[in-house]
Design an enzyme around this catalytic site. Structure first.
Site, short mmCIF file in Angstrom:
data_model
loop_
_atom_site.label_atom_id
_atom_site.label_comp_id
_atom_site.label_asym_id
_atom_site.label_seq_id
_atom_site.Cartn_x
_atom_site.Cartn_y
_atom_site.Cartn_z
N GLY A 143 5.92 -17.39 -36.71
CA GLY A 143 7.02 -17.97 -35.95
C GLY A 143 7.97 -16.87 -35.51
CB ILE A 144 10.95 -16.89 -33.36
CG1 ILE A 144 11.77 -15.78 -32.71
CG2 ILE A 144 11.80 -18.06 -33.78
CD1 ILE A 144 12.51 -16.21 -31.46
N GLY A 145 11.67 -14.80 -35.64
CA GLY A 145 12.70 -14.47 -36.62
C GLY A 145 12.41 -13.20 -37.39
CD GLU A 192 4.73 -23.91 -32.76
OE1 GLU A 192 4.07 -24.62 -33.51
OE2 GLU A 192 5.95 -24.04 -32.62
N GLY A 207 5.57 -26.86 -34.91
CA GLY A 207 4.16 -26.88 -35.30
C GLY A 207 3.96 -26.57 -36.77
#
Ligand code: COA
Length: 431
Positions: free
Chosen positions: A214-216, A237, A335
């Site tokens: 994911g982001i971050g 995703e 997701g």
């Protein structure tokens, strides 16, 4: 001029010309994030104000910029149904000016298919000589266009021409051009705690594994800790800037994937211009619809699928809250569960949900005896696999309730362990 160029010319209008074709009560869907058609939406907001249109419904995963349609004075005119809660619509949702639709991201297209979609609109890259436009940074809801009565495109030369999902000029009702810059989102900064968490997770990722990030800061830290791995694959995703680093370093080759061998598969991206330039005309990265990319059965087809996500708090049963602070919607499930379930079905797959052990400068433990009242269960205790903090990994899958509680207390911040043990006894979770 070839046939497609002629068709383009015949369908070309202005953002205002497109807004003129959207009516009160229309249900509209856009692909997500930085592909939102900002010029069309600005023109639509202006028309709503001028002509008092009402009841237009605007659906997309999440918006990444402050836009005229989000203003409180648009209440009753354009209603924003957000499929995620972003910083730009959080306050609006809390104050009743917009709504959040809870759903697993991979199931959003199916949910929308049951509605009577009037308009599909999005930003696309320039048309090629065969009459195709690429969906650029988001293919997530691109297939919904097949249900829509009208399709409007905002053609933006700054939108990268990605591979995987295209739309043909013959499908389009009308189009306009725009030079609104594609929103850039800075990559998450890596903290010392992110680095510690990243190292624990990276140690669990073997050569040849397929990853979702994911982001971050934390996912970026994981990526940095993977620089000595070989032949990783990407099925995720989101395409992140840290993936650019992994691909450029030769760490990601995608050669050991069972499906889409040699290609990174994702459904959307947002990030810096560097990431947008990297995906531009790059056949190594495929942007595909979210109902395919996030389908747990598709995800599971790659062996050693490793899913890495973040959360807000976890209780001693292993219930994970990733989307609310108490009852207040803070984020969305996105997701997370699609990938937790996909990874669990993959041969050798694992899922990791990570968080710092505390919030608010160490005053709050993010491991709680029970979730904060009203807190939403995102990943259930029946789905959860590994929880990670800067104190290590709690391996919960297949464990009893008391074993889970003990594992989780071990990775809580030391200042809270005694209190958590006392509360676990009081609640009869441990003897
Ligand atoms: N109690 C009270 N406040 C808390 C808290 C808790 N348990 N946990 C976090 N907070 C506060 C933080 O202090 C911070 O507040 P501040 O901005 O005032 O400092 C805020 O909530 C955000 O916390 P943070 O840890 O910085 O969140 P994040 O930006 O790293 O995002 C998620 C974490 C969980 C919200 C995000 O990863 C997410 O949306 N996940 C779900 C979706 C998903 O996993 N999708 C799949 C991958 S794309």
């Amino acid at each position: 001029m070839n046939k497609w160029a002629e068709m383009y010319k015949a369908k070309l209008t202005t953002p205002g010309g497109i807004a003129q074709q959207i009516n009160s009560g229309d249900i509209c869907v856009s692909t997500g994030q930085v592909a939102e058609p900002c010029a069309i939406l600005a023109a639509l907001a202006e028309r709503c104000r001028r002509e008092n249109l009402t009841g237009i419904q605007h659906n997309l995963l999440l918006t990444m910029r402050d836009q005229p349609y989000l203003r409180p004075e648009m209440t009753g005119r354009i209603h924003h149904n957000s499929l995620f809660v972003s910083a730009y619509c959080r306050e609006l949702i809390w104050n009743g000016y917009a709504d959040y639709v809870p759903a697993f991201y991979g199931e959003v297209p199916e949910n929308l298919r049951n509605q009577n979609i009037d308009v599909f609109y999005t930003t696309v890259s320039l048309m090629d000589k065969h009459g195709y436009f690429s969906f650029g940074t988001a293919a997530d809801l691109s297939e919904i266009r097949r249900q829509a009565k009208k399709i409007f495109l905002e053609v933006n030369p700054a939108m990268p021409r990605t591979h995987g999902s295209f739309i043909h000029i013959s499908e389009v009702t009308a189009l306009c051009t725009s030079d609104v810059p594609v929103t850039e989102v800075p990559s998450g900064k890596i903290s010392d705690i992110d680095r510690e968490i990243g190292a624990y997770i990276a140690a669990e990722i073997p050569d040849g594994a397929c990853i979702q990030l994911g982001i971050g800061g934390m996912p970026n830290a994981v990526a940095q800790a993977l620089m000595d791995r070989q032949d990783l694959g990407i099925h995720s995703e989101m395409f992140t800037e840290s993936m650019v680093d992994l691909i450029e370093a030769g760490v990601v080759t995608n050669w050991r994937k069972n499906i889409h061998r040699g290609k990174s598969v994702v459904t959307f991206t947002f990030g810096s211009r560097r990431a947008y330039d990297f995906i531009d005309d790059n056949p190594g990265v495929e942007f595909l619809p979210v109902d395919y990319v996030n389908d747990p059965y598709v995800i599971a087809q790659n062996d050693n699928m490793i899913s890495i996500n973040a959360c807000l708090e976890v209780d001693l049963f292993g219930q994970v809250c990733s989307e609310s602070l108490g009852p207040k919607n803070f984020s969305g499930v996105g997701g997370q569960i699609d990938f937790v379930r996909g990874a669990m079905r993959s041969k050798g797959g694992k899922s990791f949900i990570a968080m710092p052990s505390t919030a608010k400068k160490g005053t709050i433990s993010k491991i709680k005896p029970v979730l904060t009242q009203g807190g939403i269960v995102s990943t259930s205790r029946n789905d959860v696999d590994n929880i990670v903090t800067e104190y290590g990994i709690a391996r919960l899958r297949g464990k009893t309730c008391s074993q889970r509680a003990r594992e989780l207390i071990t990775i809580a911040h030391p200042d809270f362990r005694e209190e958590l043990t006392r509360q676990a006894r009081e609640l009869h979770i441990i003897p």
